[in-house]
Design a protein around this motif. Structure first.
Motif, PDB file in Angstrom:
ATOM      1  N   GLU A 254       3.303 -27.416 -15.850  1.00  6.53           N
ATOM      2  CA  GLU A 254       3.380 -28.814 -16.250  1.00  6.53           C
ATOM      3  C   GLU A 254       2.258 -29.572 -15.561  1.00  6.53           C
ATOM      4  N   THR A 255       1.827 -30.656 -16.155  1.00  4.75           N
ATOM      5  CA  THR A 255       0.793 -31.482 -15.542  1.00  4.75           C
ATOM      6  C   THR A 255       1.354 -32.856 -15.220  1.00  4.75           C
ATOM      7  N   THR A 256       0.874 -33.432 -14.121  1.00  3.74           N
ATOM      8  CA  THR A 256       1.316 -34.765 -13.716  1.00  3.74           C
ATOM      9  C   THR A 256       0.540 -35.821 -14.485  1.00  3.74           C
ATOM     10  N   GLY A 257       1.107 -37.022 -14.582  1.00  2.00           N
ATOM     11  CA  GLY A 257       0.406 -38.131 -15.213  1.00  2.00           C
ATOM     12  C   GLY A 257      -0.760 -38.595 -14.362  1.00  2.00           C
ATOM     13  N   LEU A 258      -1.659 -39.345 -14.982  1.00  2.00           N
ATOM     14  CA  LEU A 258      -2.857 -39.800 -14.273  1.00  2.00           C
ATOM     15  C   LEU A 258      -2.498 -40.628 -13.042  1.00  2.00           C
ATOM     16  N   GLY A 259      -1.530 -41.534 -13.203  1.00  2.00           N
ATOM     17  CA  GLY A 259      -1.155 -42.392 -12.079  1.00  2.00           C
ATOM     18  C   GLY A 259      -0.672 -41.592 -10.892  1.00  2.00           C
TER      19      GLY A 259
END
Length: 395
Positions: A254-259
């Motif tokens: 999974e990838t985290t959001g930009l923030g």
């Protein structure tokens, strides 16, 4: 002879890296390993993107009449050339250099510079050479025009027929061809391949451990975790690199959001350019190790998903004919150009890896199918854009 590396960074310099700007860029270390005593040697270097690094491999074979054949050259650094010349001093000149693929620029870019270091060698290339995004002539890549020729279609017509049989897989992709040439060294019962077959090792290969930073970078669970060097982190990083390299985006990633990614980057203990300034957007689900074990499956040989989905279904009949021909040879080990080598494998195990092209092939394991989902989506998007064509029917 095994792993005789130098520790002078000048010996690792690869000045032509901008042609294919992959990590480790201008510095490439080499490990030479003797596979069959006084007969076969492998030369491993590293190549990858965003620290997703895997071995890229050259194989050198001693000819029965003396001299050496080089299969799929790697970067001709001073260290690599010194190791090759140690073999030359014992076993004779490099007589033949083989480029066994047509489209793989990551293999093709090394051949010209390597060949120019051995001016007595004849260069043989797989048919239907092309490159993407620019279809460059071989002379632009440094291939010596007077010494370069296409492999004869009939292996008995080659100047190294006393030692090798080979079979050419040639699939027309419309905008180019996928070509791979399998070489069989009869005396050692060894099959040489480029990209068609791989096997994933449990432990990080030796070449990845000379500079373990990529392993440790991917061995973390989040950006705020310090990069710590110990064997378990190296193993964890290697397993995740394999999932990245094989599936591009495995289902357990999974990838985290930009923030969140930027907030964690400010809190990260590493902010150097080497650590991408603390940016680390990856999150792994709890089942990621199970995904790796299915991928590895006790060292089985398999066809990488990118080939299973995008390339080989464009010519299933040609692939199966080629696989049947290769499986007639009495080989006992396989040396591919990536991941593990040598691989103990039988002709039956090799042929079984291509069963996915047959109508009666067994269903893919569910978790593996989930891991391949991203490549299926990629293939669908390429078809919509007219870049890829629908697969042919299974045989």
């Amino acid at each position: 002879m095994n792993g005789q590396q130098t520790h002078n960074p000048k010996d690792w310099l690869w000045p032509f890296w901008p042609a294919v700007p992959l990590y480790p860029y201008s510095k490439r270390r080499t490990i030479c390993s003797e596979i069959v005593k006084d007969t076969i040697w492998t030369f491993d270097q590293l190549q990858g993107i965003l620290y997703t690094v895997v071995p890229i491999r050259m194989t050198v074979v001693k000819l029965s009449a003396g001299g050496l054949l080089v299969y799929a050259p790697v970067a001709a650094t001073r260290e690599c050339l010194r190791l090759v010349n140690q073999l030359v001093s014992q076993h004779g000149d490099v007589k033949y250099i083989v480029l066994p693929t047509s489209s793989g620029l990551e293999h093709k870019v090394f051949v010209g510079p390597f060949a120019r270091k051995f001016p007595q060698a004849q260069v043989f290339v797989a048919p239907h050479q092309w490159s993407f995004p620019f279809n460059l002539p071989l002379s632009w890549l440094g291939f010596p025009a007077k010494r370069t020729q296409v492999l004869p279609e009939d292996s008995s017509q080659s100047p190294f027929a006393d030692d090798f049989d080979y079979q050419i897989l040639d699939i027309n992709l419309g905008r180019g061809s996928f070509v791979e040439v399998a070489f069989f060294h009869r005396r050692s019962h060894t099959l040489l391949l480029t990209d068609s077959i791989v096997s994933v090792p449990e432990e990080p290969p030796a070449i990845t451990q000379l500079d373990p930073y990529p392993l440790l970078f991917h061995g973390r669970d989040h950006a705020c975790e310090a990069i710590a060097d110990h064997p378990e982190n190296r193993r964890k990083g290697w397993k995740r690199i394999c999932l990245f390299a094989i599936y591009f985006r495995p289902h357990s990633l999974e990838t985290t959001g930009l923030g969140q990614m930027f907030r964690e980057a400010f809190q990260a203990p590493q902010h150097s350019p080497q650590a991408y300034f603390g940016l680390f957007p990856f999150r792994w689900r709890d089942d990621w190790q199970k995904s790796f074990q299915i991928l590895r499956s006790h060292g089985r040989v398999f066809v990488a998903p990118i080939l299973q989905i995008l390339i080989l279904p464009q010519g299933p009949k040609e692939v199966l004919i080629w696989a049947d021909q290769v499986a007639r040879w009495d080989f006992r080990q396989i040396i591919p150009c990536h991941f593990d080598a040598p691989i103990s494998a039988t002709p039956h195990q090799f042929r079984e890896a291509f069963n996915f092209l047959e109508k009666q092939s067994p269903a893919i394991q569910p978790l593996l199918a989930e891991d391949m989902q991203f490549i299926h989506e990629l293939e669908a998007n390429l078809r919509k854009q007219g870049i890829a064509t629908p697969p042919q029917e299974k045989v």
